[in-house]
Design a protein around this motif. Structure first.
Motif, mmCIF file in Angstrom:
data_model
loop_
_atom_site.group_PDB
_atom_site.id
_atom_site.type_symbol
_atom_site.label_atom_id
_atom_site.label_comp_id
_atom_site.label_asym_id
_atom_site.label_seq_id
_atom_site.Cartn_x
_atom_site.Cartn_y
_atom_site.Cartn_z
ATOM 1 N N GLN A 67 16.919 -6.942 -118.833
ATOM 2 C CA GLN A 67 16.541 -6.604 -117.631
ATOM 3 C C GLN A 67 17.734 -6.536 -116.472
ATOM 4 N N LEU A 68 18.938 -6.992 -117.161
ATOM 5 C CA LEU A 68 20.047 -7.075 -116.099
ATOM 6 C C LEU A 68 20.356 -5.622 -115.858
ATOM 7 N N VAL A 69 20.082 -4.437 -116.480
ATOM 8 C CA VAL A 69 20.621 -3.112 -116.084
ATOM 9 C C VAL A 69 19.829 -2.662 -114.814
ATOM 10 N N TRP A 70 18.822 -3.068 -114.533
ATOM 11 C CA TRP A 70 18.051 -3.007 -113.363
ATOM 12 C C TRP A 70 18.757 -3.438 -112.304
ATOM 13 N N ASN A 71 20.021 -4.207 -112.255
ATOM 14 C CA ASN A 71 20.696 -4.817 -111.135
ATOM 15 C C ASN A 71 21.580 -4.217 -110.797
ATOM 16 N N PRO A 106 11.001 -2.527 -113.521
ATOM 17 C CA PRO A 106 10.285 -3.528 -112.351
ATOM 18 C C PRO A 106 8.929 -2.815 -111.917
ATOM 19 N N LEU A 107 8.081 -3.827 -111.465
ATOM 20 C CA LEU A 107 6.686 -3.380 -111.245
ATOM 21 C C LEU A 107 6.816 -2.318 -109.956
ATOM 22 N N ALA A 108 7.815 -2.488 -108.937
ATOM 23 C CA ALA A 108 7.843 -1.815 -107.621
ATOM 24 C C ALA A 108 8.298 -0.425 -108.136
ATOM 25 N N GLU A 163 0.886 6.164 -117.948
ATOM 26 C CA GLU A 163 -0.480 5.518 -118.348
ATOM 27 C C GLU A 163 -0.332 4.274 -119.074
ATOM 28 N N ASN A 164 0.581 4.430 -119.986
ATOM 29 C CA ASN A 164 0.678 3.306 -121.197
ATOM 30 C C ASN A 164 1.465 2.272 -120.741
ATOM 31 N N VAL A 165 2.421 2.503 -120.100
ATOM 32 C CA VAL A 165 3.693 1.451 -119.786
ATOM 33 C C VAL A 165 3.150 -0.061 -119.278
ATOM 34 N N LYS A 166 3.483 -0.906 -119.460
ATOM 35 C CA LYS A 166 3.293 -2.256 -118.851
ATOM 36 C C LYS A 166 4.618 -2.956 -118.412
ATOM 37 N N SER A 167 4.973 -3.326 -117.425
ATOM 38 C CA SER A 167 6.058 -3.931 -116.993
ATOM 39 C C SER A 167 6.182 -5.231 -117.519
ATOM 40 N N VAL A 168 7.200 -5.624 -118.003
ATOM 41 C CA VAL A 168 7.314 -7.282 -118.506
ATOM 42 C C VAL A 168 7.649 -8.136 -117.157
ATOM 43 N N TYR A 169 7.970 -7.451 -116.158
ATOM 44 C CA TYR A 169 8.407 -8.261 -115.118
ATOM 45 C C TYR A 169 7.122 -8.801 -114.373
ATOM 46 N N GLY A 170 7.200 -9.959 -114.026
ATOM 47 C CA GLY A 170 6.394 -10.692 -113.473
ATOM 48 C C GLY A 170 6.111 -10.078 -111.980
ATOM 49 N N ASP A 171 4.793 -10.815 -111.349
ATOM 50 C CA ASP A 171 4.323 -10.440 -109.946
ATOM 51 C C ASP A 171 5.567 -10.971 -109.153
ATOM 52 N N ALA A 172 5.859 -11.979 -109.495
ATOM 53 C CA ALA A 172 6.938 -12.722 -108.615
ATOM 54 C C ALA A 172 8.155 -12.230 -109.528
ATOM 55 N N GLU A 173 8.762 -10.851 -109.104
ATOM 56 C CA GLU A 173 9.736 -10.439 -109.704
ATOM 57 C C GLU A 173 11.049 -11.124 -109.880
ATOM 58 N N ILE B 203 18.273 -2.816 -105.328
ATOM 59 C CA ILE B 203 18.027 -3.903 -106.053
ATOM 60 C C ILE B 203 16.826 -4.763 -105.842
ATOM 61 N N MET B 204 15.992 -4.461 -104.638
ATOM 62 C CA MET B 204 15.096 -5.279 -104.407
ATOM 63 C C MET B 204 14.035 -5.455 -105.013
ATOM 64 N N PRO B 205 13.642 -4.321 -105.920
ATOM 65 C CA PRO B 205 12.499 -4.249 -106.676
ATOM 66 C C PRO B 205 12.958 -5.145 -108.016
ATOM 67 N N SER B 206 14.125 -5.235 -108.281
ATOM 68 C CA SER B 206 14.739 -5.904 -109.549
ATOM 69 C C SER B 206 15.247 -7.267 -109.269
ATOM 70 N N GLY B 207 15.591 -7.538 -108.263
ATOM 71 C CA GLY B 207 16.421 -8.871 -108.087
ATOM 72 C C GLY B 207 16.642 -9.008 -106.570
ATOM 73 N N GLU B 208 15.709 -9.436 -105.999
ATOM 74 C CA GLU B 208 15.779 -9.589 -104.239
ATOM 75 C C GLU B 208 16.611 -10.657 -103.869
ATOM 76 N N ASP B 209 16.655 -11.560 -104.724
ATOM 77 C CA ASP B 209 17.860 -12.792 -104.115
ATOM 78 C C ASP B 209 19.092 -12.051 -104.243
ATOM 79 N N LYS B 210 19.381 -11.353 -105.279
ATOM 80 C CA LYS B 210 20.810 -11.006 -105.370
ATOM 81 C C LYS B 210 20.989 -9.793 -104.254
ATOM 82 N N ALA B 211 19.975 -8.987 -104.146
ATOM 83 C CA ALA B 211 19.973 -7.939 -103.281
ATOM 84 C C ALA B 211 20.248 -8.489 -101.844
#
Ligand code: SF4
Ligand code: SF4
Ligand code: SF4
Ligand code: SF4
Ligand code: SF4
Lengths: 175, 300, 421
Positions: A67-71, A106-108, A163-173, B203-211
């Motif tokens: 998940q870090l790559v999305w940071n 990420p969900l968003a 259509e098929n993908v499910k995000s592993v990120y929770g709602d409180a991302e 990175i708001m969608p993936s890490g709001e705190d860091k953003a």
């Protein structure tokens, strides 16, 4: 068994090298300047672009599901400073792409992507907003031919995937 | 008056449907220079470069190329007001130009819609238009209400400037074009540390705190410069530095109260069109503009 | 018939090739744009592989037991009849007619007659002008009539007319009438059978490498500057101080600054790893802590003992290329990832030393343009049987390699001109 894993890993690396600008990865000499330049690495010790590239270089595909790559901000500060002009954020983007089906999205981001392929925009256009535009004297922008766009995207395969993908990120991302 | 100079305007999503005051002020300012922005209904989302890329890069570059191809069919140069859109179109265009394989692949897909991308189309942002096409001297002539009392922090944002080979901006670390345009309004430029620092939004969608940590550090740098306002080009930077400003202040238990203006708004002020900004300020500006307007002699 | 060769550049390689050729009976014109010979080595103090004075690496048996070397200044550069040294001289043009070169040169006036001056140095005493010393650091000054370094050859002083007030005091005190304040520049054309480019390199002033705030701080310096600080004969008497005059207890060195970098020098500068180690050793001897930030240590076999020594002396090694060296709280701070521990570090120190690239001098002279190859360097035989290059003009390297190359080229020129050994 080990053999099979290795093959899979090399496939990830070769796929990445074949993508546009993917081969810039091979120029990386692991100096670490990217990591010392990166504003995310500054606040998050486990975010280490050099290390991510090293993993990809040696064929470790775990990075795609990390998940870090999305940071990554895609700010390109690392790339500006990289002595070898490696397209670092772009390579991380390619890693993200490979993590999609494992749910590393990420969900968003997923919502946005779905809106784009259904409406042609990244956000839903509300009627009050259309009214505001008219009031401001701004022109109507029309709508693109979605059928054409969707046909192209179906060819690429993304329509089915989304259509098929499910995000592993929770709602409180966050975290 | 001579024939207007016409650009194909690429609207994207954020500006037309969330922050239309960007489009309004840009259009009004450009009209002063006889510049018209023409739309094309076939333009879709660019798509935005911070999340869709990582969902499916091939899809991203294809849709982007399609948008460029639509523009190309108009025969005019393209202007994207949003930095995200500009970055997407410019980067995709550049990739297609550099990569024959990619170009072939995409054109095969576009053929069904009768479109083609050559990789040679010119894609501009507002600074290319103001600084290069119109020119600082011409802009200066329209400044009727010099903003000499203001100290402005230009926040360029990453996607407007980088990567240089695609954006054709002046400098990747120390760009000057926005500074130059702001100076034509008579305002002073605030020296901010880390000129190209990121706003944190991607990175708001993936890490709001860091953003938000990154946003706070950016706002701290700007506050330290003593600027009266931040000026941006990018609607995403705007959202992060303006719309989220109170949230950041709360989170880090501090206060900022730094107004954020779109470059078009600042130019509108300097050209005596304060009303087009004030008419929409309550809806689009969470940080109050009152003190700023007083400083430049407008009615809050 | 006696053959003539022109050697461009009187650094260590140029001096070496010139001496060798003269000894083999060839008339040599040695052209140097500075006022003294020695090139980059005049800035360096002690050099590898033996840690001797940089000016002592020339060929002879006299001084170092068993070694083939002598002090160049005790050598005969200014004494040999067939070796004509032209200092303060630049090449204006080179033309070739029927296999012969016509080389036109232009010399700036020294204002001190080398044949008359007895090097009593009384003129320097009486001069009232004080101006920053190019070889000094931390505020060293020199007179308008001066010697760049005491050992500099020619030994006679020169006058810097930009700062001279023409007061005439030096003229009056000189008992041998050596000083001529009105001396003019002169030009000359030399006919030659061979041309040897020994134009060398300079340490690039790292003003424009993003991230490294060399421009804004005197506590971020280069190795040439550190060498001046370490030089017992230099303006700080060998004391390593900060810009505010404090003693230094911690030094961070950054290797490959602008070398192996697509935005700066794409090549490896070859010598900087070794001289960083050499300087680290010298700093440790003064009790100063040293951290070296490196990508990989490229030390030739002949200098490997510097690495062993550095390890023994407790020099700290950190593998990573710093993104930036900035000033925080008045001190330089280096931001770097230690790629072994994978930690992003912020290292505070009193002094940061940048290993700036060695960049070729040949491409600064248009007259040499036709011989220049990749990155501004020249191949050893730039034109078959006519034009040669040696020393760092062919690529950055250390002094022993430069000297060896000069010897090889001397032999080749001799063979080509005289038709066999
Ligand atoms: S800065 Fe460039 S070369 Fe160095 S580790 Fe990062 S990507 Fe690799
Ligand atoms: S692009 Fe990503 S990896 Fe590079 S500096 Fe920015 S946040 Fe860090
Ligand atoms: S006074 Fe005359 S002789 Fe003595 S050093 Fe000066 S120039 Fe030479
Ligand atoms: S003439 Fe020039 S060099 Fe001589 S003493 Fe006077 S100022 Fe110094
Ligand atoms: S010699 Fe060492 S410091 Fe110098 S450029 Fe080569 S690797 Fe870098």
């Amino acid at each position: 068994m080990v053999k099979q894993e290795t093959m899979l890993d090399l496939e990830f690396r070769s796929w990445l090298l074949e993508q546009p600008e993917g081969e810039t990865l091979l120029r990386c000499y692991q100096c670490g300047r990217c990591t010392s330049a990166c504003p995310v690495a500054e606040i998050e010790p486990s975010f280490n672009p050099r290390l991510f590239l090293q993993k990809i270089l040696i064929g470790d595909k775990s990075i795609a599901e990390n998940q870090l790559v999305w940071n990554c901000l895609t700010c390109e500060q690392c790339e500006v400073r990289c002595p070898e002009h490696v397209k670092i954020p772009h390579i991380l983007i390619l890693a993200k792409v490979r993590g999609l089906m494992a749910g590393n999205v990420p969900l968003a981001a997923l919502d946005r992507a779905r809106t784009i392929i259904s409406e042609g925009r990244s956000l839903s256009v509300s009627s009050p907003m259309l009214k505001t535009r008219t009031k401001m004297g701004l022109p109507d922008l029309g709508t693109p031919s979605m059928d054409q766009i969707v046909a192209m995207l179906a060819d690429i395969g993304i329509v089915g995937k989304l259509e098929n993908v499910k995000s592993v990120y929770g709602d409180a991302e966050d975290e | 008056m001579s024939k207007p100079r016409t650009y194909t305007y690429f609207p994207g999503c954020m500006i037309p449907y969330r922050l239309p005051h960007f489009e309004l002020t840009a259009r009004e300012v450009l009209k002063k220079f006889n510049v018209e922005l023409e739309t094309h209904s076939e333009h879709s989302c660019c798509p935005e470069p911070t999340t869709f890329t990582g969902v499916d890069f091939e899809a991203w570059v294809t849709i982007a190329a399609r948008n460029v191809a639509v523009s190309e069919s108009t025969g005019n140069e393209t202007v994207a007001l949003c930095s995200g859109c500009f970055h997407t179109l410019a980067v995709a265009n550049h990739m297609v130009q550099e990569d024959e394989e990619l170009k072939k692949r995409i054109n095969k897909r576009l053929k069904k819609s009768g479109l083609e991308i050559t990789g040679k189309h010119t894609i501009k942002n507002i600074l290319h238009v103001l600084h290069k096409d119109i020119g600082l001297d011409v802009i200066k002539k329209q400044v009727t209400n010099p903003l000499t009392s203001l100290k402005i922090a230009p926040h360029y944002g990453c996607h407007l400037v980088r990567p240089l080979e695609a954006t054709h901006m002046d400098h990747a670390e120390n760009p000057q074009w926005m500074d130059d345009v702001i100076r034509t309004t008579g305002a002073e430029i605030a020296e901010i540390e880390d000129k190209m620092a990121c706003c944190g939004a991607p990175i708001m969608p993936s890490g709001e705190d860091k953003a938000l940590t990154i946003t706070a550090s950016r706002l701290d740098q700007i506050k330290a410069s003593g600027a009266d306002a931040i000026v941006v080009v990018c609607p995403t930077c705007y959202t992060q530095l303006e719309t989220q400003q109170a949230k950041v202040a709360d989170k880090f238990e501090t206060e900022y109260n730094i107004p954020v203006l779109y470059l078009g708004e600042l130019l509108a002020f300097s050209m005596g069109m304060t009303d087009i900004v004030t008419a929409n300020q309550r809806r689009f500006h969470r940080v109050k503009l009152g003190a700023l307007l007083e400083k430049i002699g407008g009615t809050p | 018939m006696t053959k003539t060769a022109v050697v461009i550049g009187a650094g260590l390689a140029g001096i070496q090739v010139a001496q060798q050729l003269t000894d083999l009976g060839i008339v040599v014109h040695l052209i140097e744009k500075e006022s003294i010979i020695g090139g980059l080595s005049t800035h360096l103090g002690r050099v590898f592989p033996t840690g001797d004075c940089a000016l002592c690496l020339d060929a002879s048996t006299e001084i170092f037991d068993g070694q083939h070397r002598r002090c160049q200044y005790r050598g005969l550069v200014t004494e040999k009849k067939n070796l004509k040294l032209h200092t303060l001289t630049e090449i204006k043009s080179i033309s070739e007619v029927d296999g012969n070169f016509k080389i036109s040169i232009k010399s700036q006036p020294r204002h001190v007659d080398l044949d008359r001056c007895v090097v009593c140095l009384e003129c320097i005493e009486v001069c009232d002008v004080n101006t920053p010393d190019e070889y000094g650091i931390r505020g060293g000054t020199r007179k308008a009539i001066f010697r760049p370094i005491p050992q500099g050859v020619p030994l006679a002083p020169l006058i810097d007319m930009e700062h001279c007030t023409k007061c005439g005091k030096c003229v009056d005190i000189c008992k041998v009438n050596a000083i001529d304040l009105e001396e003019k520049e002169s030009t000359k054309t030399i006919k030659a059978d061979a041309l040897i480019l020994a134009t060398g390199v300079e340490e690039k002033v790292p003003l424009d490498f993003p991230g490294y705030e060399y421009r804004t701080s005197e506590d971020i310096i280069t190795h040439a500057e550190l060498a001046r600080l370490l030089d017992p004969a230099g303006s700080t008497n060998g004391e390593v101080t900060t810009s505010s005059g404090n003693t230094v207890s911690e030094v961070t060195m950054v290797l490959c600054v602008g070398s192996r970098d697509l935005d700066a020098a794409e090549y490896c500068s070859q010598a900087c790893c070794t001289y960083s180690l050499k300087h680290a050793d010298m700093l440790r001897d003064l009790g100063i802590d040293v951290t070296i930030c490196y990508m990989d240590l490229r030390v030739p076999k002949s200098s490997e003992h510097y690495l062993t020594l550095a390890r023994e002396k407790g020099v700290k090694f950190l593998r990573g290329k710093p993104d930036s060296v900035i000033i925080r709280n008045g001190k330089p701070m280096t931001i770097v990832e230690d790629t072994q521990s994978q930690k992003r570090m912020q290292i505070e120190s009193d002094l940061v030393v940048l290993a700036s690239p060695l960049s070729p001098l040949a491409d600064q002279n248009d007259a040499l343009a036709e011989f220049i190859g990749e990155y501004g360097f020249i191949s050893r035989v730039a034109k078959e049987g006519r034009v040669y290059a040696c020393g760092t003009a062919t690529g950055p390297t250390d002094i022993p390699t430069s000297i060896a190359e000069a010897n090889a080229i001397a032999l080749q020129v001799y063979t080509d001109l005289e038709g066999g050994v």
